[in-house]
Design a protein around this motif. Structure first.
Motif, PDB file in Angstrom:
ATOM      1  N   CYS A 199       0.067   3.068   3.713  1.00 18.01           N
ATOM      2  CA  CYS A 199       0.431   2.490   5.012  1.00 18.01           C
ATOM      3  C   CYS A 199       1.484   1.395   4.875  1.00 18.01           C
ATOM      4  O   CYS A 199       1.920   0.821   5.866  1.00 18.01           O
ATOM      5  N   CYS A 209      -5.627   1.955   7.879  1.00 18.49           N
ATOM      6  CA  CYS A 209      -4.846   2.678   6.861  1.00 18.49           C
ATOM      7  C   CYS A 209      -5.416   4.095   6.729  1.00 18.49           C
ATOM      8  O   CYS A 209      -6.613   4.290   6.568  1.00 18.49           O
ATOM      9  N   CYS A 232       0.848  -1.192   0.000  1.00 15.62           N
ATOM     10  CA  CYS A 232       0.000   0.000   0.000  1.00 15.62           C
ATOM     11  C   CYS A 232       0.883   1.241   0.000  1.00 15.62           C
ATOM     12  O   CYS A 232       1.794   1.363   0.824  1.00 15.62           O
ATOM     13  N   CYS A 245      -5.810  -2.743  -0.060  1.00 16.94           N
ATOM     14  CA  CYS A 245      -5.135  -2.580   1.216  1.00 16.94           C
ATOM     15  C   CYS A 245      -6.110  -3.090   2.269  1.00 16.94           C
ATOM     16  O   CYS A 245      -7.234  -2.633   2.353  1.00 16.94           O
ATOM     17  N   SER A 267       1.328  -1.582   4.097  1.00 16.08           N
ATOM     18  CA  SER A 267       1.022  -2.992   4.378  1.00 16.08           C
ATOM     19  C   SER A 267       0.880  -3.725   3.050  1.00 16.08           C
ATOM     20  O   SER A 267       0.649  -3.120   1.999  1.00 16.08           O
TER      21      SER A 267
HETATM   22 ZN   LIG Z   1      -2.985   1.087   3.247  1.00 16.02          ZN
END
Ligand SMILES: [Zn+2]
Ligand SMILES: NC(=O)c1ccc[n+]([C@@H]2O[C@H](COP(=O)([O-])OP(=O)(O)OC[C@H]3O[C@@H](n4cnc5c(N)ncnc54)[C@H](O)[C@@H]3O)[C@@H](O)[C@H]2O)c1
Length: 652
Positions: free
Chosen positions: A401, A419, A398, A414, A403
């Motif tokens: 964020c 987030c 992502c 995501c 992740s």
């Molecule tokens: Zn994210």
């Protein structure tokens, strides 16, 4: 232009035409084509001896492709001369007035689709033929018979050719592309493309599935005895053909210009794409006198609208993370002015589409902006590549964020509920018009609220106070109070707004309304069977709803407690009355509309159904009650007239 350049230009125009007409997959914009075409035309005017036979100025553009049988038109089909501004129109008028000064004009939309000729014999559609080279086209009768706006028979017994344009309405076009996007198929570039491609399918069931529309603009021969084109068109519409969304007769330049300006201003509001306005001499006798050039009628001209497609380059591809976590790629393009608006970004739809089209950074692309939809990249001009293009790599994390992204094939997601992008976008959505309609929660403010730590979820919005807001930069007392007032006014909202604001995947405004009307606050405990029993609510929606409730039950209840949305009326438990829980049929005309009576009975807890059976408890009949009344009598169902119904309600 020199002679060699002229020869090259003709070659290039023919290449463009081949992609446009035969492959239904243009490799440049109309604007670029038109500009080069007019340069060729200009050269030819001063070098008549050099004119090439295969010059696009010498023939109608379409080529007949393999795969269909060919058929001749009864009379030739033509192209149109075009002009691009009021100067061009002025010049065309001067030229035309020289042929006949005593004329008026008929103006109608120039539809952006594919031309078609329909031949009717003995009142039956006998042949449908594409324009082809003007003399001979492709025979596509089977396909055309699937188009509902093409009458299969008409009240006109003599042989007649009806000409028109086949288009796809814009909303239908969007629907088709949405489905194709979901199914991982290549998107159609624009409605014209989709219409032409759908019309020339070898399998007519594909044509049938595309909801094409036929709009007539003339007849082949002047078989009809009308003096004016406008009368002739009225006659065609009276045979059962579709009318244009707009037409007008005009006396002179000023009137034509005014109609054009209005049509151009309103172009987005028409259901089909228009690329201009066609101006035609209204008097048929004058039309016949004026005749044709090698390619165009002298009695009409296409006054084009500003282009909606432009060529630009992709500077960068950025990623946006939406409230559902869906990551979408957006192209940042070299700024380009499209019909008065400077476009700097365009949607690329999804990662599959980037791969399928092999879209690269630095690529030359065609970008389309029409109406208020987001501009989109509709074509990559691979023949323009010079090696500086950079391939685009599908992201794995992502951008916000960091992740790891869930790769669902078409979609990347995501999954991090916290987030930042997801939270911020869901707050913006929560406050948007079709949800709680809270003023003052735009991107900037929501970002500030989030970054200050004051708001980490929508629930926190309602803990905001004046003191807290005043700690934020740029917040003075008035602005802070306005926001608090707006938040306060969301309380007691309609129930469906509350449901919609939750942002449940697949549950939009319509489904929110349906669910709210049926369950009210009971939606949180509805079973899957009950949910799919609602009109227009499918499996996927039900599952998404149930999953959302499972995960977010606490939050939903908390929010409901804060917002106190109004329960829909239907939900309130009806008090005891003779109709509660009963099955009722209405028949005949009553003092009020049936819908009103139906609503009243439903609010009493009755189920109003349409046909009488043994299970029916009451038939309520008005004047002219017909077979339903008879059937009820046969089955021994209790029949009440309106007065009897009302007195039963009052006694309860
Ligand atoms: Zn994210
Ligand atoms: N982008 C490309 O690569 C490319 C290639 C070739 C042609 N083109 C485009 O096609 C145009 C030339 O094509 P064309 O010869 O089909 O001409 P045209 O589309 O400019 O005009 C003629 C056609 O307009 C249609 N039309 C729509 N509404 C009409 C109405 N009310 N009355 C009469 N006709 C109406 C008819 O089908 C008619 O055949 C060029 O101007 C260019 O914009 C683009």
């Amino acid at each position: 232009m020199k002679k060699e350049q002229y020869i090259k230009a003709v070659e290039l125009l023919n290449l463009y035409s081949y992609h446009y007409y035969v492959l239904d997959d243009a490799i440049t914009t109309d604007e670029v084509y038109d500009k080069l075409y007019h340069e060729v035309l200009e050269y030819e005017e001063s070098h008549k001896e050099d004119i090439l036979k295969n010059s696009p100025t010498q023939r109608v553009g379409d080529t007949v492709s393999e795969g269909f049988s060919k058929a001749p038109h009864l009379s030739r089909m033509w192209s149109l001369e075009d002009v691009f501004d009021s100067d061009g129109l002025q010049k065309w008028l001067i030229k035309t007035y020289k042929l006949d000064s005593n004329i008026s004009f008929y103006c109608e939309p120039k539809y952006d689709g594919a031309s078609l000729n329909l031949i009717y014999e003995n009142g039956e559609l006998s042949q449908a033929i594409t324009r082809g080279d003007g003399e001979v086209g492709e025979l596509i009768t089977q396909n055309v018979k699937t188009i509902r706006s093409v009458p299969l028979s008409i009240e006109h017994k003599e042989k007649i050719e009806i000409r028109g344009e086949v288009v796809i309405f814009k909303d239908e076009f969007e629907k088709i592309n949405q489905t194709r996007l979901k199914d991982g198929e290549a998107l159609f570039a624009n409605p014209r493309n989709a219409a032409a491609g759908s019309l020339r399918q070898l399998d007519s069931s594909i044509t049938a599935s595309r909801n094409l529309v036929f709009l007539p603009y003339g007849v082949g021969e002047n078989f009809l005895e009308h003096k004016l084109l406008s009368q002739k068109m009225e006659y065609i519409y009276s045979l059962g053909f579709k009318k244009p969304p707009f037409c007008a007769t005009c006396k002179d330049f000023n009137e034509i210009e005014a109609v054009y300006q209005e049509m151009s201003r309103n172009r987005d509001s028409y259901p089909m794409m228009l690329d201009g306005m066609v101006v035609k001499v209204d008097e048929i006798a004058a039309q016949i006198d004026m005749g044709y050039t090698v390619k165009n009628p002298r009695f009409s001209v296409a006054y084009k609208f500003p282009a909606v497609e432009k060529i630009t380059t992709i500077k960068e591809i950025i990623l946006q993370v939406g409230r559902t976590g869906a990551v979408t790629p957006v192209a940042i393009v070299e700024p380009t002015n499209i019909d008065g608006v400077v476009v700097e970004r365009a949607t690329l739809h999804n990662f599959d589409e980037i791969q399928r089209k092999d879209i690269r950074i630095n690529d030359h692309v065609i970008i389309l902006r029409s109406g208020d939809v987001i501009p989109k990249i509709i074509k990559v001009l691979t023949h323009e590549r010079d090696g500086s293009e950079v391939e685009y790599k599908r992201p794995t994390i992502c951008p916000v964020c960091e992740s790891e992204l869930l790769d669902e094939g078409v979609l990347l997601k995501c999954q991090n509920l916290t987030c930042e992008a997801r939270v911020i976008n869901s707050i913006i959505y929560f406050a948007s018009k079709p949800c709680l309609n809270i003023d003052g929660l735009g991107v900037k403010i929501v970002e500030a609220l989030f970054n200050s730590g004051l708001v980490k979820s929508v629930v926190d919005l309602f803990d905001l106070t004046l003191e807290k807001l005043l700690t934020l930069e740029g917040f003075k007392e008035k602005k802070a109070q306005n926001l608090l007032d707006a938040l306060g006014s969301a309380k007691g909202c309609e129930y469906w707004r509350f449901v919609n604001s939750l942002g449940i995947e697949h549950i939009g405004e319509v489904a929110s309304k349906t669910l709210s009307a049926k369950f009210g606050s009971g939606f949180i405990d509805a079973t899957k069977d009950e949910i799919v029993a609602c009109d227009g609510v499918g499996e996927e929606m039900a599952e998404s709803l149930l999953e959302f409730i499972r995960v977010n039950r606490e939050t939903i209840l908390k929010l409901q407690n804060i917002l106190k949305p109004l329960e829909p009326l239907q939900r309130q438990e009806a008090k005891e009355n003779p109709f509660k829980g009963k099955s009722v049929v209405l028949t005949g005309s009553m003092s009020e509309s049936r819908d009103m009576i139906k609503e009243m009975l439903e609010s009493l807890g009755a189920k109003v159904v349409s046909s009488v059976s043994k299970k029916t408890d009451f038939v309520i009949y008005g004047e002219d009650a017909g077979s339903k009344y008879d059937k009820a009598m046969d089955l021994g169902v209790e029949c009440l007239n309106e007065d009897e119904m009302r007195s039963k309600i009052e006694q309860a």
